[in-house]
Motif scaffolding. Structure first.
Motif, PDB file in Angstrom:
ATOM      1  N   ALA A  59      45.707  46.484  40.014  1.00 12.22           N
ATOM      2  CA  ALA A  59      44.845  45.860  39.009  1.00 12.22           C
ATOM      3  C   ALA A  59      45.611  45.553  37.728  1.00 12.22           C
ATOM      4  O   ALA A  59      46.651  46.167  37.438  1.00 12.22           O
ATOM      5  N   THR A  60      45.068  44.617  36.984  1.00  8.55           N
ATOM      6  CA  THR A  60      45.589  44.314  35.657  1.00  8.55           C
ATOM      7  C   THR A  60      44.439  43.840  34.778  1.00  8.55           C
ATOM      8  O   THR A  60      43.399  43.399  35.286  1.00  8.55           O
ATOM      9  N   THR A  61      44.627  43.947  33.474  1.00  7.72           N
ATOM     10  CA  THR A  61      43.658  43.396  32.517  1.00  7.72           C
ATOM     11  C   THR A  61      44.226  42.130  31.912  1.00  7.72           C
ATOM     12  O   THR A  61      45.394  42.099  31.495  1.00  7.72           O
ATOM     13  N   ILE A  62      43.423  41.093  31.854  1.00  7.26           N
ATOM     14  CA  ILE A  62      43.775  39.844  31.178  1.00  7.26           C
ATOM     15  C   ILE A  62      42.876  39.713  29.960  1.00  7.26           C
ATOM     16  O   ILE A  62      41.650  39.624  30.098  1.00  7.26           O
ATOM     17  N   HIS A  63      43.461  39.727  28.776  1.00  8.56           N
ATOM     18  CA  HIS A  63      42.667  39.547  27.563  1.00  8.56           C
ATOM     19  C   HIS A  63      42.407  38.060  27.324  1.00  8.56           C
ATOM     20  O   HIS A  63      43.228  37.203  27.683  1.00  8.56           O
ATOM     21  N   THR A  64      41.266  37.768  26.745  1.00  6.98           N
ATOM     22  CA  THR A  64      40.853  36.386  26.524  1.00  6.98           C
ATOM     23  C   THR A  64      40.344  36.191  25.099  1.00  6.98           C
ATOM     24  O   THR A  64      39.857  37.132  24.473  1.00  6.98           O
ATOM     25  N   VAL A  65      40.481  34.965  24.602  1.00  7.31           N
ATOM     26  CA  VAL A  65      39.804  34.559  23.374  1.00  7.31           C
ATOM     27  C   VAL A  65      39.099  33.243  23.649  1.00  7.31           C
ATOM     28  O   VAL A  65      39.517  32.465  24.500  1.00  7.31           O
ATOM     29  N   GLY A  66      38.012  32.995  22.946  1.00 11.74           N
ATOM     30  CA  GLY A  66      37.250  31.769  23.145  1.00 11.74           C
ATOM     31  C   GLY A  66      35.924  31.878  22.435  1.00 11.74           C
ATOM     32  O   GLY A  66      35.764  32.682  21.512  1.00 11.74           O
ATOM     33  N   GLU A  67      34.954  31.070  22.880  1.00 12.89           N
ATOM     34  CA  GLU A  67      33.663  31.067  22.209  1.00 12.89           C
ATOM     35  C   GLU A  67      32.953  32.414  22.281  1.00 12.89           C
ATOM     36  O   GLU A  67      32.066  32.702  21.477  1.00 12.89           O
ATOM     37  N   LYS A  68      33.370  33.280  23.230  1.00 16.85           N
ATOM     38  CA  LYS A  68      32.805  34.627  23.341  1.00 16.85           C
ATOM     39  C   LYS A  68      33.567  35.647  22.500  1.00 16.85           C
ATOM     40  O   LYS A  68      33.268  36.835  22.536  1.00 16.85           O
ATOM     41  N   GLY A  69      34.554  35.178  21.729  1.00 15.89           N
ATOM     42  CA  GLY A  69      35.325  36.076  20.893  1.00 15.89           C
ATOM     43  C   GLY A  69      36.544  36.616  21.621  1.00 15.89           C
ATOM     44  O   GLY A  69      37.100  35.977  22.508  1.00 15.89           O
ATOM     45  N   PHE A  70      36.967  37.824  21.247  1.00 10.88           N
ATOM     46  CA  PHE A  70      38.127  38.479  21.823  1.00 10.88           C
ATOM     47  C   PHE A  70      37.633  39.499  22.840  1.00 10.88           C
ATOM     48  O   PHE A  70      36.973  40.465  22.490  1.00 10.88           O
ATOM     49  N   ASP A  71      37.960  39.253  24.114  1.00 11.00           N
ATOM     50  CA  ASP A  71      37.488  40.147  25.158  1.00 11.00           C
ATOM     51  C   ASP A  71      38.519  40.169  26.277  1.00 11.00           C
ATOM     52  O   ASP A  71      39.716  40.057  26.018  1.00 11.00           O
ATOM     53  N   GLY A  72      38.084  40.286  27.513  1.00 12.82           N
ATOM     54  CA  GLY A  72      39.006  40.298  28.625  1.00 12.82           C
ATOM     55  C   GLY A  72      38.325  40.781  29.888  1.00 12.82           C
ATOM     56  O   GLY A  72      37.195  41.267  29.860  1.00 12.82           O
ATOM     57  N   PHE A  73      39.016  40.624  31.015  1.00 11.09           N
ATOM     58  CA  PHE A  73      38.476  41.065  32.292  1.00 11.09           C
ATOM     59  C   PHE A  73      39.558  41.812  33.060  1.00 11.09           C
ATOM     60  O   PHE A  73      40.754  41.580  32.884  1.00 11.09           O
ATOM     61  N   LEU A  74      39.117  42.741  33.890  1.00  9.73           N
ATOM     62  CA  LEU A  74      40.021  43.470  34.768  1.00  9.73           C
ATOM     63  C   LEU A  74      39.972  42.819  36.146  1.00  9.73           C
ATOM     64  O   LEU A  74      38.890  42.573  36.682  1.00  9.73           O
ATOM     65  N   TYR A  75      41.139  42.546  36.702  1.00 10.16           N
ATOM     66  CA  TYR A  75      41.258  41.877  37.998  1.00 10.16           C
ATOM     67  C   TYR A  75      41.942  42.837  38.951  1.00 10.16           C
ATOM     68  O   TYR A  75      43.052  43.300  38.692  1.00 10.16           O
ATOM     69  N   ALA A  76      41.253  43.178  40.024  1.00 11.51           N
ATOM     70  CA  ALA A  76      41.782  44.157  40.975  1.00 11.51           C
ATOM     71  C   ALA A  76      41.747  43.610  42.391  1.00 11.51           C
ATOM     72  O   ALA A  76      40.864  42.819  42.747  1.00 11.51           O
TER      73      ALA A  76
END
Length: 229
Positions: free
Chosen positions: A209-226
């Protein structure tokens, strides 16, 4: 007291503007999804909890690229992401959508019907963890998308691992949370839910697994992909 990270308005404006710019080239106008958004808001459901258009299309592209046929969505709200994903599946494909709140499930059913996807999206109402336990592993899913109460992230992940096929994908949304999981003075229950999941996966030999951080209209967040090995 825990420090809650705040994104300055000008930075959030930049994130939102960048999302809108890219979307203007990559995401076509969609009256059905516009209806879903309006119908959800009209029913007093917090539409902002749904994935963004770019995130919805990202889920769709993952399914298209892997040839997926069966998807389990844990926490469906009013069906926005389920519709994105169901559109990627073949005629005999299926999204099993788990939703706790009956009012949300009713809106979900309406939105799915408007999208003409009732044959592809099965709605199960009730506590998601129990609903997952009730599902058999004999007919595994290609992808499990977890976007429910964060306190139960680890419980959902464990059941998701049981239900997904070998080499299947598990995605857990909202694990970035403005960087708050890295602030060890922050003991918010949702933040602790992210930390608990990370601690569990660290010693889990059955997944990568890894976490990918994201920015966009939802702000600063991210998802874990396993991936289940």
């Amino acid at each position: 007291m825990a420090t809650k990270t705040h994104i300055p308005d000008e930075l959030q404006s930049l994130f939102t503007r960048s999302d809108a710019y890219h979307n203007s080239f990559l995401i076509k106008p969609d009256p059905i999804l516009d209806f879903v958004q309006k119908n959800t808001q009209d029913k007093g459901i917090e539409y902002d909890m749904a994935v963004s258009p770019a995130q919805g299309k990202f889920l769709q592209l993952i399914l298209l690229s892997t040839g997926a046929k069966r998807v389990l969505e844990v926490g469906s709200l009013a069906g926005y992401s389920a519709i994105w994903m169901a559109r990627a599946l073949p005629d005999d494909g299926e999204v099993v959508a788990l939703e706790l709140e009956p009012s949300h499930a009713q809106a979900l059913e309406e939105n799915v019907k408007a999208a003409q996807l009732s044959s592809k999206i099965k709605v199960i109402v009730g506590p998601a963890h129990q609903s997952m336990k009730d599902l058999p592993s004999a007919k595994p899913f290609d992808l499990v998308f977890i976007d429910a109460d964060k306190q139960n992230n680890t419980n959902y992940f464990i059941e998701g691992k049981r239900l997904v096929r070998k080499s299947g994908v598990i995605i857990v949304d909202n694990v970035g949370r403005n960087g708050r999981p890295a602030d060890l003075d922050d003991h918010d229950a949702k933040v602790e839910g992210v930390r608990g999941l990370l601690r569990y996966i660290k010693d889990d030999a059955e997944v990568e697994a890894t976490t990918i951080h994201t920015v966009g209209e939802k702000g600063f967040d991210g998802f874990l992909y396993a991936i289940r090995k």
